[in-house]
Design an enzyme around this catalytic site. Structure first.
Site, short mmCIF file in Angstrom:
data_model
loop_
_atom_site.label_atom_id
_atom_site.label_comp_id
_atom_site.label_asym_id
_atom_site.label_seq_id
_atom_site.Cartn_x
_atom_site.Cartn_y
_atom_site.Cartn_z
N VAL A 222 23.68 -24.29 26.67
CA VAL A 222 24.39 -23.65 27.77
C VAL A 222 24.42 -24.59 28.98
N CYS A 223 23.28 -25.21 29.26
CA CYS A 223 23.14 -26.03 30.47
C CYS A 223 24.23 -27.10 30.56
N LYS B 77 27.79 -27.81 38.49
CA LYS B 77 27.47 -28.78 39.54
C LYS B 77 28.61 -29.78 39.74
N GLY C 193 23.73 -13.40 42.96
CA GLY C 193 22.63 -14.26 42.53
C GLY C 193 23.09 -15.70 42.40
N GLU D 153 26.71 -6.95 45.95
CA GLU D 153 25.33 -7.12 45.48
C GLU D 153 24.60 -5.78 45.68
N GLY E 21 23.27 -11.30 35.74
CA GLY E 21 22.07 -11.75 35.04
C GLY E 21 22.38 -12.14 33.60
N ASP F 212 14.92 -19.95 27.79
CA ASP F 212 15.39 -18.64 28.25
C ASP F 212 14.97 -17.52 27.31
N HIS G 121 12.25 -42.66 58.04
CA HIS G 121 13.07 -42.18 59.15
C HIS G 121 14.41 -42.91 59.15
P1 FAD Z 1 20.36 -22.78 26.08
O1 FAD Z 1 20.73 -23.86 27.01
O2 FAD Z 1 20.95 -21.43 26.24
O3 FAD Z 1 20.68 -23.32 24.62
C1 FAD Z 1 20.52 -22.54 23.49
C2 FAD Z 1 21.34 -23.15 22.39
O4 FAD Z 1 20.97 -22.53 21.16
C3 FAD Z 1 22.85 -22.92 22.55
O5 FAD Z 1 23.54 -24.11 22.30
C4 FAD Z 1 23.16 -21.87 21.48
O6 FAD Z 1 24.48 -21.96 20.98
C5 FAD Z 1 22.15 -22.27 20.41
N1 FAD Z 1 21.83 -21.21 19.45
C6 FAD Z 1 21.65 -19.89 19.68
N2 FAD Z 1 21.35 -19.25 18.52
C7 FAD Z 1 21.35 -20.20 17.55
C8 FAD Z 1 21.13 -20.16 16.16
N3 FAD Z 1 20.83 -19.03 15.52
N4 FAD Z 1 21.22 -21.31 15.46
C9 FAD Z 1 21.51 -22.49 16.09
N5 FAD Z 1 21.73 -22.57 17.41
C10 FAD Z 1 21.66 -21.45 18.13
N6 FAD Z 1 19.44 -23.79 35.25
C11 FAD Z 1 18.95 -24.74 36.05
O7 FAD Z 1 17.76 -25.06 35.96
N7 FAD Z 1 19.73 -25.38 36.98
C12 FAD Z 1 21.04 -25.07 37.13
O8 FAD Z 1 21.72 -25.65 37.97
C13 FAD Z 1 21.58 -24.06 36.30
N8 FAD Z 1 22.88 -23.72 36.41
C14 FAD Z 1 23.39 -22.78 35.56
C15 FAD Z 1 24.73 -22.44 35.71
C16 FAD Z 1 25.29 -21.49 34.88
C17 FAD Z 1 26.76 -21.13 35.04
C18 FAD Z 1 24.50 -20.88 33.87
C19 FAD Z 1 25.10 -19.88 32.93
C20 FAD Z 1 23.17 -21.20 33.73
C21 FAD Z 1 22.60 -22.16 34.59
N9 FAD Z 1 21.26 -22.50 34.51
C22 FAD Z 1 20.74 -23.45 35.34
C23 FAD Z 1 20.37 -21.89 33.52
C24 FAD Z 1 20.21 -22.85 32.33
O9 FAD Z 1 21.48 -23.13 31.79
C25 FAD Z 1 19.31 -22.24 31.29
O10 FAD Z 1 18.08 -21.87 31.87
C26 FAD Z 1 19.04 -23.24 30.18
O11 FAD Z 1 20.23 -23.67 29.59
C27 FAD Z 1 18.12 -22.63 29.12
O12 FAD Z 1 17.89 -23.59 28.14
P2 FAD Z 1 17.52 -23.17 26.65
O13 FAD Z 1 17.24 -24.46 25.95
O14 FAD Z 1 16.50 -22.12 26.65
O15 FAD Z 1 18.81 -22.51 26.02
P1 NAD Z 2 20.77 -13.53 38.89
O1 NAD Z 2 19.65 -12.74 38.37
O2 NAD Z 2 20.51 -14.78 39.62
O3 NAD Z 2 21.66 -12.65 39.85
C1 NAD Z 2 22.21 -11.43 39.45
C2 NAD Z 2 22.42 -10.59 40.69
O4 NAD Z 2 23.22 -9.49 40.34
C3 NAD Z 2 21.12 -10.04 41.27
O5 NAD Z 2 21.05 -10.37 42.64
C4 NAD Z 2 21.21 -8.55 41.01
O6 NAD Z 2 20.57 -7.79 42.00
C5 NAD Z 2 22.71 -8.34 41.00
N1 NAD Z 2 23.19 -7.21 40.23
C6 NAD Z 2 22.78 -6.81 39.00
N2 NAD Z 2 23.50 -5.76 38.60
C7 NAD Z 2 24.39 -5.49 39.58
C8 NAD Z 2 25.42 -4.52 39.74
N3 NAD Z 2 25.67 -3.63 38.79
N4 NAD Z 2 26.15 -4.53 40.88
C9 NAD Z 2 25.88 -5.45 41.86
N5 NAD Z 2 24.92 -6.39 41.75
C10 NAD Z 2 24.20 -6.41 40.63
O7 NAD Z 2 21.73 -13.75 37.62
P2 NAD Z 2 23.00 -14.70 37.44
O8 NAD Z 2 23.56 -15.12 38.74
O9 NAD Z 2 23.86 -14.00 36.44
O10 NAD Z 2 22.36 -15.95 36.73
C11 NAD Z 2 21.58 -15.79 35.54
C12 NAD Z 2 20.45 -16.74 35.53
O11 NAD Z 2 20.92 -18.05 35.22
C13 NAD Z 2 19.74 -16.90 36.87
O12 NAD Z 2 18.78 -15.88 37.07
C14 NAD Z 2 19.11 -18.23 36.71
O13 NAD Z 2 17.91 -18.08 35.98
C15 NAD Z 2 20.12 -19.00 35.87
N6 NAD Z 2 20.96 -19.84 36.74
C16 NAD Z 2 20.34 -20.81 37.48
C17 NAD Z 2 21.10 -21.61 38.30
C18 NAD Z 2 20.42 -22.69 39.09
O14 NAD Z 2 19.28 -22.99 38.78
N7 NAD Z 2 21.05 -23.26 40.10
C19 NAD Z 2 22.47 -21.44 38.41
C20 NAD Z 2 23.05 -20.44 37.65
C21 NAD Z 2 22.28 -19.65 36.81
#
Ligand code: FAD
Ligand code: NAD
Length: 469
Positions: free
Chosen positions: A45-46, A55, A185, A206, A272, A313, A446
């Site tokens: 996903v990342c 980013k 969030g 929110e 979330g 995750d 600085h």
């Molecule tokens: P994932 O990255 O979710 O990878 C899991 C992989 O497993 C996927 O490729 C999936 O297809 C694969 N998979 C699932 N089931 C199977 C199966 N049965 N067999 C084979 N493969 C399978 N975190 C940050 O720290 N910084 C950020 O800036 C940030 N930005 C984000 C922005 C967005 C829009 C989103 C959605 C998330 C963001 N996150 C960020 C959160 C971050 O992406 C996740 O915390 C991270 O990717 C989790 O890593 P993971 O390895 O647990 O799983």
């Molecule tokens: P989040 O938990 O950050 O935010 C979800 C927000 O939705 C919360 O503030 C919650 O109170 C609100 N909410 C929930 N149900 C609602 C409703 N019915 N109506 C109105 N508000 C509601 O979740 P996200 O933004 O979906 O991101 C998921 C996760 O992915 C994050 O928690 C984080 O772990 C990860 N992520 C990280 C980054 C980063 O590190 N920069 C960027 C994106 C995502």
């Protein structure tokens, strides 16, 4: 007798920032490794639909905003023209470069990469449905589940191209005239700022009393002040009660502090994510899942099934890439028989908006909730020379210190451009057990924003050079 590390076969399911570092580290430790993911290269996903594409788009958004702000410096830039196809292609190129690089690193480490989906047939056997439709059966000495998470959907949302999740929002199909972010969030605010910069009128709803509910309120205030100017409206303590598709868009009914109805071109649901533990055949193993769907693990990330580990995750909060990577390294070392433990003292969180919000360790609110006495010291960036040269005096750096233990650093938070880079000093300070004096007596270059950490620490000792209360 322990199996020799070099003859151990380990299988990693999922190629995200948990899975691929686990696989790479296990290979570096001498184990035979198979990595399984349904994408052509590792990344998860990342890299494909999370951290990296968001980013890349935020970088473009920051440029658009700076172009409008630089007029104050006597430089006039004409309104940026946006070529959406080119912007999308650029984002895709970033993803391709990084995931392609991971593919190379996988080959260089002689890791077997299987493009497909894995399911446990029993606690020692996996069936992999390959992307070409064939099936493979694998046995292993140890397996690591790193299957990540999926966006949570609103059950009452219509199945419509106007209703986006983070994945479809990152596809950047168009720039809607109006957009509602459901959830203030991480995802809502980052992607909301992207769309606002590209020209959408963005509203956020929110349900909690503040944006980014887990973050320090004093940091969020700095971001909220900027968002109030960029966004059409911010509705707090409000929920979406109904969503209906009409020819004009999605009609939204709000309930809570902001009652009423409004129609938006598009809705981004960012309420979330949920762990993705349901697709790996856990029912054929002894792996235990908690009430929220996270796989239960011990301090070495071992599940209730002794040969199966879980990281990232799918294994618990916070759902952050760097936490997943850390766990991946711990699990690989545990499988190799090394002494290792998942015991971070602080995990940084960064919201990559402008201004960035970054924090690690204990927040003031957490200390209060726990009834813990702390000393909080703030250094306003208005007193920072570097922030002034950047025209960014709105930032703040805060330290949460233990007054009973030599002002030991318990938490660090920042709001301002570059906060995501600066927070690493705070995380290191907490990991190393630093006290405020250590930060105050470390020479910081600085003029830099990093001096705000030093001065916040000086402030705790009552003698900040550039700030008097
Ligand atoms: P994932 O990255 O979710 O990878 C899991 C992989 O497993 C996927 O490729 C999936 O297809 C694969 N998979 C699932 N089931 C199977 C199966 N049965 N067999 C084979 N493969 C399978 N975190 C940050 O720290 N910084 C950020 O800036 C940030 N930005 C984000 C922005 C967005 C829009 C989103 C959605 C998330 C963001 N996150 C960020 C959160 C971050 O992406 C996740 O915390 C991270 O990717 C989790 O890593 P993971 O390895 O647990 O799983
Ligand atoms: P989040 O938990 O950050 O935010 C979800 C927000 O939705 C919360 O503030 C919650 O109170 C609100 N909410 C929930 N149900 C609602 C409703 N019915 N109506 C109105 N508000 C509601 O979740 P996200 O933004 O979906 O991101 C998921 C996760 O992915 C994050 O928690 C984080 O772990 C990860 N992520 C990280 C980054 C980063 O590190 N920069 C960027 C994106 C995502």
């Amino acid at each position: 007798m322990e199996t020799d590390v070099n003859s151990k076969h380990i299988v990693v399911i999922g190629g995200g920032p948990g899975g691929y570092p686990a696989a790479f580290h296990a290979a570096d430790l001498g184990m035979q490794v198979t990595l399984i993911d349904d994408a052509p290269n590792p990344g998860g996903v990342c890299l494909y639909r999370g951290c990296i594409p968001s980013k890349a788009l935020l970088h473009a958004a920051a440029f658009i905003n700076e172009a409008s702000e630089i007029a104050e410096w006597g430089i006039t830039v004409s309104k940026p023209q946006i070529d959406l196809d080119k912007l999308r292609a650029r984002k895709e190129a970033v993803i391709a470069k990084l995931t392609g690089g991971l593919g190379q690193l996988t080959k260089q480490r002689k890791i077997t990469y299987l493009q497909g989906r894995a399911r446990f047939a029993d606690p020692k056997t996996l069936t992999v449905t390959m992307s070409d439709g064939t099936t493979q059966t694998l046995t292993f000495d140890a397996a690591i589940i790193a299957t990540g998470s999926q966006p949570i959907h609103l059950p009452f949302a219509p199945d419509s191209p106007r209703v986006l999740d983070s994945t479809t929002a990152l596809d950047l199909a168009d720039i809607p005239a109006s957009m509602l972010l459901v959830g203030g969030g991480y995802i809502g605010l980052e992607l909301g700022q992207v769309y606002a910069s590209l020209g959408s009128r963005v509203t956020v709803v929110e349900m909690m009393p503040a944006l980014l509910p887990g973050a320090d309120a004093a940091l969020v205030r700095v971001l909220a002040a900027k968002l109030k100017k960029q966004f059409e409206a911010i509705h707090l303590k409000t929920r979406v009660a109904a969503l209906d598709e009409t020819p004009e868009g999605i009609a939204v009914r709000f309930e809570g502090k902001h009652e009423g109805s409004e129609t938006f071109d598009k809705i981004l649901v960012a309420v979330g994510r949920r762990p993705d533990a349901g697709n790996v055949g856990l029912e054929n193993t002894g792996v235990v899942v908690d009430e929220k769907g996270f796989i239960t693990v011990d301090a070495q990330r071992r599940t209730a099934e002794p040969a199966i580990y879980a990281i990232g995750d799918v294994a618990g909060q916070p759902m952050l890439a760097h936490k997943a990577t850390y766990e991946g390294k711990v699990a690989a070392e545990a499988i190799a028989g090394m002494k290792t433990v998942y015991d971070p003292k602080a995990i940084p969180g960064v919201v990559f908006t402008d201004p960035e919000i970054a924090w690690c360790g204990l927040t003031e609110a957490e200390a209060k909730a726990a009834g813990r006495d702390v000393k909080v010291t703030s250094f306003p960036w208005a007193a920072s020379g570097r922030a002034t040269t950047l025209g960014r005096s709105d930032g703040v750096t805060r330290l949460v210190l233990d007054p009973t233990d030599n002002h030991r650093v318990l938490g660090v938070g920042m709001a301002g451009p570059g906060a995501g880079e600066l927070i690493a000093e705070g995380t290191l300070a907490i990991e190393m057990g630093a006290v405020a004096d250590d930060l105050a007596w470390t020479i910081h270059p600085h003029p830099t924003l990093s001096e705000t950490v030093m001065e916040a620490a000086e402030s705790a000792m009552g003698h900040s050079i550039h700030y008097t209360r």
